[in-house]
Design a protein around this motif. Structure first.
Motif, PDB file in Angstrom:
ATOM      1  N   TRP A   1      10.722  50.515  36.901  1.00 21.84           N
ATOM      2  CA  TRP A   1       9.813  50.291  38.018  1.00 21.84           C
ATOM      3  C   TRP A   1       8.399  50.712  37.622  1.00 21.84           C
ATOM      4  CZ3 TRP A   1      13.647  54.108  38.314  1.00 21.84           C
ATOM      5  CH2 TRP A   1      13.211  55.411  38.366  1.00 21.84           C
ATOM      6  N   ALA A   2       7.422  50.343  38.467  1.00 17.84           N
ATOM      7  CA  ALA A   2       6.019  50.573  38.125  1.00 17.84           C
ATOM      8  C   ALA A   2       5.700  52.067  38.153  1.00 17.84           C
ATOM      9  CB  ALA A   2       5.124  49.815  39.101  1.00 17.84           C
ATOM     10  N   ILE A   3       5.356  52.594  37.007  1.00 18.65           N
ATOM     11  CA  ILE A   3       4.985  54.008  36.855  1.00 18.65           C
ATOM     12  C   ILE A   3       3.914  54.022  35.764  1.00 18.65           C
ATOM     13  CG2 ILE A   3       7.143  54.193  35.532  1.00 18.65           C
ATOM     14  CD1 ILE A   3       7.155  57.143  35.820  1.00 18.65           C
ATOM     15  N   SER A   4       2.918  54.882  35.919  1.00 14.94           N
ATOM     16  CA  SER A   4       1.797  54.806  34.979  1.00 14.94           C
ATOM     17  C   SER A   4       2.241  55.257  33.577  1.00 14.94           C
ATOM     18  CB  SER A   4       0.632  55.676  35.451  1.00 14.94           C
ATOM     19  OG  SER A   4       0.904  57.031  35.193  1.00 14.94           O
ATOM     20  N   VAL A   5       1.476  54.782  32.600  1.00 17.94           N
ATOM     21  CA  VAL A   5       1.731  55.153  31.200  1.00 17.94           C
ATOM     22  C   VAL A   5       1.744  56.676  31.060  1.00 17.94           C
ATOM     23  CG1 VAL A   5       0.601  55.161  28.937  1.00 17.94           C
ATOM     24  CG2 VAL A   5       0.892  53.008  30.187  1.00 17.94           C
ATOM     25  N   GLU A   6       0.754  57.333  31.680  1.00 12.51           N
ATOM     26  CA  GLU A   6       0.665  58.791  31.570  1.00 12.51           C
ATOM     27  C   GLU A   6       1.932  59.460  32.110  1.00 12.51           C
ATOM     28  OE1 GLU A   6      -2.889  61.750  32.519  1.00 12.51           O
ATOM     29  OE2 GLU A   6      -2.007  60.880  34.321  1.00 12.51           O
ATOM     30  N   ARG A   7       2.446  58.943  33.221  1.00  7.05           N
ATOM     31  CA  ARG A   7       3.673  59.527  33.807  1.00  7.05           C
ATOM     32  C   ARG A   7       4.880  59.291  32.927  1.00  7.05           C
ATOM     33  NH1 ARG A   7       2.976  60.431  39.892  1.00  7.05           N
ATOM     34  NH2 ARG A   7       0.913  61.349  39.614  1.00  7.05           N
TER      35      ARG A   7
ATOM     36  N   ASP B   1      -3.623  54.727  32.789  1.00 12.28           N
ATOM     37  CA  ASP B   1      -3.374  54.495  34.223  1.00 12.28           C
ATOM     38  C   ASP B   1      -2.700  53.163  34.510  1.00 12.28           C
ATOM     39  OD1 ASP B   1      -4.452  56.955  35.016  1.00 12.28           O
ATOM     40  OD2 ASP B   1      -6.481  56.150  34.725  1.00 12.28           O
ATOM     41  N   ARG B   2      -2.369  52.419  33.475  1.00 19.45           N
ATOM     42  CA  ARG B   2      -1.733  51.113  33.677  1.00 19.45           C
ATOM     43  C   ARG B   2      -0.262  51.288  34.036  1.00 19.45           C
ATOM     44  NH1 ARG B   2      -3.921  47.055  30.157  1.00 19.45           N
ATOM     45  NH2 ARG B   2      -1.949  45.926  30.223  1.00 19.45           N
TER      46      ARG B   2
END
Ligand SMILES: Nc1ncnc2c1ncn2[C@@H]1O[C@H](COP(=O)(O)OP(=O)(O)OP(=O)(O)O)[C@@H](O)[C@H]1O
Length: 255
Positions: A90-96, A134-135
């Motif tokens: 699912w959509a989660i930022s690169v940093e996360r 942040d992508r």
């Protein structure tokens, strides 16, 4: 000191023996590349060494302790494992995504300690991901995602890093870059085990090579003793010619 010792391990899937009495050791500060044709058992060996697949018979030790006796958290702190074609669901930022690599190290509750933020920044920088931080990871190219997953696997500075085909889908610059990062981690004391189909890259970065076929370890030892014409010709059933170069070797196959 030996980090991981795979001792006489057999794994069966249904009626088939996919790992056949495999014995091999992986040392701290060394980079071992596992090679062999499709279906040879490379991923199976990596899964066993990572403690993800229990051996049918035999045992796997990490610094002398049976993997099966370690808690999941202890294992997650000490070894990182990066499977072939990892996915983000699912959509989660690169940093996360990168921060997930620290989960086993963090207190179960509370904010992220500042020192760990620095680690994440460093990991993003190492894998050329600062602009992507942040992508959503679901909107990356295959190669970008592969770099994110490498950053996640290495952000916690694991003592043992196991990676299955890390350069698949990477362009030449990023493939070489990822391979160099793995080399650097080994030089820093990490035991690194990598399954690779790119034999030229293997020759460039490996200390040791494990050659597998039909679930068996056919040869293992120093890279230059395994990456030879007769061993590679037997392994892939096609004539192989190895030419040594200043930074490794070039391997060509002839039908
Ligand atoms: N879940 C499974 N159930 C049954 N057989 C399996 C399973 N996973 C793998 N195998 C079989 O085990 C053998 C070894 O597979 P493995 O994935 O370890 O090979 P590999 O050397 O990593 O191959 P590749 O280079 O294609 O990734 C193959 O014959 C494969 O078909």
């Amino acid at each position: 000191m030996t980090m991981v010792s795979v001792e006489d391990v057999t794994v069966r899937r249904g009626r088939r023996t996919v790992l056949d009495a495999a014995s091999v050791q992986f040392g701290a500060g060394r980079l071992a590349v596992v090679i062999g044709p499709n279906g040879a058992g490379k991923s199976t060996l990596l899964d066993v060494a990572a403690g993800l697949l229990p051996p049918g018979t035999g045992r796997v030790l990490l610094d002398g302790q049976s993997l099966s006796s370690l808690s999941r958290r202890e294992l997650a702190k000490r070894r990182a494992y990066l499977p072939q074609s990892p996915q983000v669901d699912w959509a989660i930022s690169v940093e996360r995504v990168v921060a997930l690599g620290l989960t086993a190290h963090l207190p179960a509750f509370g904010g992220l300690p500042a020192t760990w933020r620095e680690r994440i920044d460093l990991a993003l920088d190492r894998f050329d991901l600062v602009d992507l931080r942040d992508r959503p990871a679901t909107q990356l190219s295959g190669g970008e995602l592969a770099r994110v997953m490498l950053a996640r696997a290495t952000v916690g500075d694991p003592a043992l890093l196991i990676v299955d085909e890390p350069t698949a889908g990477l362009d030449p610059r990023h493939a070489l870059d990822a391979a160099r990062r793995l080399r650097t981690l080994a030089d820093g004391g990490c035991a690194v085990i990598v399954a690779l189909h790119d034999l030229d890259l293997a020759a460039r970065i490996a200390d040791d090579v494990v050659a597998m076929k039909n679930g068996r370890i056919e040869a293992h030892g120093l890279a230059e003793t395994v990456l030879t014409d007769p061993i590679l010709s037997d392994l892939y059933d096609i004539e192989a010619r190895v030419s040594r170069t200043a930074d490794g070797a070039t391997i060509r196959f002839h039908a």
